[in-house]
Design a protein around this motif. Sequence first.
Motif, PDB file in Angstrom:
ATOM      1  N   MET A  76       0.823  -1.190   0.000  1.00 11.27           N
ATOM      2  CA  MET A  76       0.000   0.000   0.000  1.00 11.27           C
ATOM      3  C   MET A  76       0.872   1.262   0.000  1.00 11.27           C
ATOM      4  SD  MET A  76      -3.055   0.822   2.637  1.00 11.27           S
ATOM      5  CE  MET A  76      -4.517   0.129   1.996  1.00 11.27           C
ATOM      6  N   CYS A  77       1.982   1.240   0.681  1.00 11.07           N
ATOM      7  CA  CYS A  77       2.866   2.402   0.817  1.00 11.07           C
ATOM      8  C   CYS A  77       3.686   2.592  -0.453  1.00 11.07           C
ATOM      9  CB  CYS A  77       3.769   2.181   2.019  1.00 11.07           C
ATOM     10  SG  CYS A  77       4.915   3.518   2.331  1.00 11.07           S
ATOM     11  N   THR A  78       3.656   3.795  -1.021  1.00 18.54           N
ATOM     12  CA  THR A  78       4.391   4.053  -2.248  1.00 18.54           C
ATOM     13  C   THR A  78       5.444   5.141  -2.102  1.00 18.54           C
ATOM     14  OG1 THR A  78       2.708   5.625  -2.966  1.00 18.54           O
ATOM     15  CG2 THR A  78       2.445   3.333  -3.691  1.00 18.54           C
ATOM     16  N   HIS A  79       5.654   5.693  -0.916  1.00 21.49           N
ATOM     17  CA  HIS A  79       6.639   6.756  -0.754  1.00 21.49           C
ATOM     18  C   HIS A  79       7.944   6.190  -0.173  1.00 21.49           C
ATOM     19  CE1 HIS A  79       3.978   6.747   2.799  1.00 21.49           C
ATOM     20  NE2 HIS A  79       5.116   6.733   3.441  1.00 21.49           N
ATOM     21  N   GLU A  80       8.997   7.016  -0.214  1.00 23.74           N
ATOM     22  CA  GLU A  80      10.308   6.624   0.303  1.00 23.74           C
ATOM     23  C   GLU A  80      10.660   7.512   1.477  1.00 23.74           C
ATOM     24  OE1 GLU A  80      12.329   4.118  -0.589  1.00 23.74           O
ATOM     25  OE2 GLU A  80      10.843   3.453  -2.047  1.00 23.74           O
ATOM     26  N   PRO A  81      11.196   6.988   2.542  1.00 27.14           N
ATOM     27  CA  PRO A  81      11.316   5.567   2.831  1.00 27.14           C
ATOM     28  C   PRO A  81       9.935   4.969   3.096  1.00 27.14           C
ATOM     29  CG  PRO A  81      11.936   6.791   4.773  1.00 27.14           C
ATOM     30  CD  PRO A  81      11.675   7.805   3.668  1.00 27.14           C
ATOM     31  N   THR A 102       5.843  -2.156   8.030  1.00 29.35           N
ATOM     32  CA  THR A 102       4.805  -3.120   7.662  1.00 29.35           C
ATOM     33  C   THR A 102       3.863  -3.342   8.836  1.00 29.35           C
ATOM     34  OG1 THR A 102       6.065  -5.031   8.405  1.00 29.35           O
ATOM     35  CG2 THR A 102       6.414  -4.301   6.113  1.00 29.35           C
ATOM     36  N   THR A 103       2.782  -4.034   8.586  1.00 32.52           N
ATOM     37  CA  THR A 103       1.797  -4.289   9.642  1.00 32.52           C
ATOM     38  C   THR A 103       2.326  -5.220  10.722  1.00 32.52           C
ATOM     39  OG1 THR A 103       0.812  -6.088   8.374  1.00 32.52           O
ATOM     40  CG2 THR A 103      -0.166  -3.917   8.121  1.00 32.52           C
ATOM     41  N   ASP A 104       3.375  -5.984  10.423  1.00 37.98           N
ATOM     42  CA  ASP A 104       3.957  -6.896  11.412  1.00 37.98           C
ATOM     43  C   ASP A 104       5.149  -6.291  12.154  1.00 37.98           C
ATOM     44  OD1 ASP A 104       2.120  -8.952  10.900  1.00 37.98           O
ATOM     45  OD2 ASP A 104       3.290  -9.606   9.170  1.00 37.98           O
ATOM     46  N   ALA A 105       5.575  -5.096  11.772  1.00 38.02           N
ATOM     47  CA  ALA A 105       6.725  -4.456  12.410  1.00 38.02           C
ATOM     48  C   ALA A 105       6.356  -3.942  13.800  1.00 38.02           C
ATOM     49  CB  ALA A 105       7.222  -3.309  11.549  1.00 38.02           C
ATOM     50  N   ARG A 106       7.336  -3.908  14.679  1.00 38.29           N
ATOM     51  CA  ARG A 106       7.091  -3.394  16.038  1.00 38.29           C
ATOM     52  C   ARG A 106       6.665  -1.932  16.018  1.00 38.29           C
ATOM     53  NH1 ARG A 106      10.938  -5.539  20.657  1.00 38.29           N
ATOM     54  NH2 ARG A 106       9.347  -4.349  21.719  1.00 38.29           N
ATOM     55  N   ASP A 107       7.180  -1.172  15.061  1.00 32.75           N
ATOM     56  CA  ASP A 107       6.862   0.260  14.980  1.00 32.75           C
ATOM     57  C   ASP A 107       5.779   0.561  13.943  1.00 32.75           C
ATOM     58  OD1 ASP A 107       8.430  -0.353  12.766  1.00 32.75           O
ATOM     59  OD2 ASP A 107       9.608   1.481  12.879  1.00 32.75           O
ATOM     60  N   ARG A 108       4.859  -0.375  13.727  1.00 32.14           N
ATOM     61  CA  ARG A 108       3.828  -0.233  12.694  1.00 32.14           C
ATOM     62  C   ARG A 108       2.996   1.032  12.847  1.00 32.14           C
ATOM     63  NH1 ARG A 108       1.843  -5.232  15.200  1.00 32.14           N
ATOM     64  NH2 ARG A 108       0.597  -4.593  16.966  1.00 32.14           N
ATOM     65  N   GLU A 109       2.865   1.560  14.059  1.00 35.60           N
ATOM     66  CA  GLU A 109       2.073   2.775  14.287  1.00 35.60           C
ATOM     67  C   GLU A 109       2.786   4.030  13.795  1.00 35.60           C
ATOM     68  OE1 GLU A 109       1.064   2.846  18.416  1.00 35.60           O
ATOM     69  OE2 GLU A 109       0.142   0.875  18.326  1.00 35.60           O
ATOM     70  N   ALA A 110       4.040   3.907  13.368  1.00 37.19           N
ATOM     71  CA  ALA A 110       4.803   5.048  12.869  1.00 37.19           C
ATOM     72  C   ALA A 110       4.505   5.347  11.401  1.00 37.19           C
ATOM     73  CB  ALA A 110       6.296   4.797  13.056  1.00 37.19           C
ATOM     74  N   ALA A 111       3.665   4.557  10.763  1.00 36.32           N
ATOM     75  CA  ALA A 111       3.306   4.795   9.364  1.00 36.32           C
ATOM     76  C   ALA A 111       2.569   6.130   9.237  1.00 36.32           C
ATOM     77  CB  ALA A 111       2.429   3.657   8.849  1.00 36.32           C
ATOM     78  N   ARG A 112       2.636   6.704   8.054  1.00 38.01           N
ATOM     79  CA  ARG A 112       1.968   7.991   7.800  1.00 38.01           C
ATOM     80  C   ARG A 112       0.452   7.854   7.856  1.00 38.01           C
ATOM     81  NH1 ARG A 112       5.187  10.676   2.703  1.00 38.01           N
ATOM     82  NH2 ARG A 112       7.251  10.546   3.623  1.00 38.01           N
ATOM     83  N   THR A 113      -0.190   8.874   8.352  1.00 40.57           N
ATOM     84  CA  THR A 113      -1.655   8.923   8.374  1.00 40.57           C
ATOM     85  C   THR A 113      -2.135   9.361   6.998  1.00 40.57           C
ATOM     86  OG1 THR A 113      -1.661   9.505  10.719  1.00 40.57           O
ATOM     87  CG2 THR A 113      -3.650  10.009   9.470  1.00 40.57           C
ATOM     88  N   GLY A 138     -12.896   9.208  16.150  1.00 41.30           N
ATOM     89  CA  GLY A 138     -11.912   8.530  16.990  1.00 41.30           C
ATOM     90  C   GLY A 138     -11.019   7.527  16.289  1.00 41.30           C
ATOM     91  N   TRP A 139     -10.798   7.678  14.969  1.00 40.68           N
ATOM     92  CA  TRP A 139      -9.922   6.740  14.276  1.00 40.68           C
ATOM     93  C   TRP A 139      -9.176   7.417  13.138  1.00 40.68           C
ATOM     94  CZ3 TRP A 139     -10.684   5.730   9.066  1.00 40.68           C
ATOM     95  CH2 TRP A 139     -11.923   6.107   8.538  1.00 40.68           C
ATOM     96  N   SER A 140      -8.071   6.758  12.733  1.00 37.79           N
ATOM     97  CA  SER A 140      -7.275   7.205  11.594  1.00 37.79           C
ATOM     98  C   SER A 140      -6.814   5.987  10.806  1.00 37.79           C
ATOM     99  CB  SER A 140      -6.028   7.976  12.065  1.00 37.79           C
ATOM    100  OG  SER A 140      -6.398   9.151  12.728  1.00 37.79           O
ATOM    101  N   LEU A 141      -6.634   6.178   9.501  1.00 33.85           N
ATOM    102  CA  LEU A 141      -6.115   5.131   8.633  1.00 33.85           C
ATOM    103  C   LEU A 141      -4.659   5.444   8.328  1.00 33.85           C
ATOM    104  CD1 LEU A 141      -6.480   2.657   6.747  1.00 33.85           C
ATOM    105  CD2 LEU A 141      -7.161   4.292   4.963  1.00 33.85           C
ATOM    106  N   LEU A 142      -3.787   4.463   8.547  1.00 34.78           N
ATOM    107  CA  LEU A 142      -2.368   4.638   8.260  1.00 34.78           C
ATOM    108  C   LEU A 142      -2.039   4.109   6.871  1.00 34.78           C
ATOM    109  CD1 LEU A 142      -0.818   3.546  11.682  1.00 34.78           C
ATOM    110  CD2 LEU A 142      -1.603   5.819  10.942  1.00 34.78           C
ATOM    111  N   CYS A 143      -0.929   4.545   6.334  1.00 32.45           N
ATOM    112  CA  CYS A 143      -0.485   4.166   4.997  1.00 32.45           C
ATOM    113  C   CYS A 143      -0.321   2.653   4.837  1.00 32.45           C
ATOM    114  CB  CYS A 143       0.839   4.867   4.698  1.00 32.45           C
ATOM    115  SG  CYS A 143       1.442   4.618   3.039  1.00 32.45           S
TER     116      CYS A 143
END
Length: 62
Positions: free
Chosen positions: A1-6, A10-21, A29-34
Amino acid sequence: MCTHEPACPTTDARDREAARTVASHPEQGWSLLCNGIVVFEDTGELLPDGRVIAPHRPATAV
């Protein structure tokens, strides 16, 4: 889904919440991440494969 650099974590990464909104709905009360994760203001998550991550706010000091 993510097309930008860097690329976003990924959804399985420990820092998955760091993806762009990509869509934010604070009034609901919700947001969709990249990376396809829906994050909720209570810190719960809905992963693209349907798994649910329970809210995980840090415990408050007493």
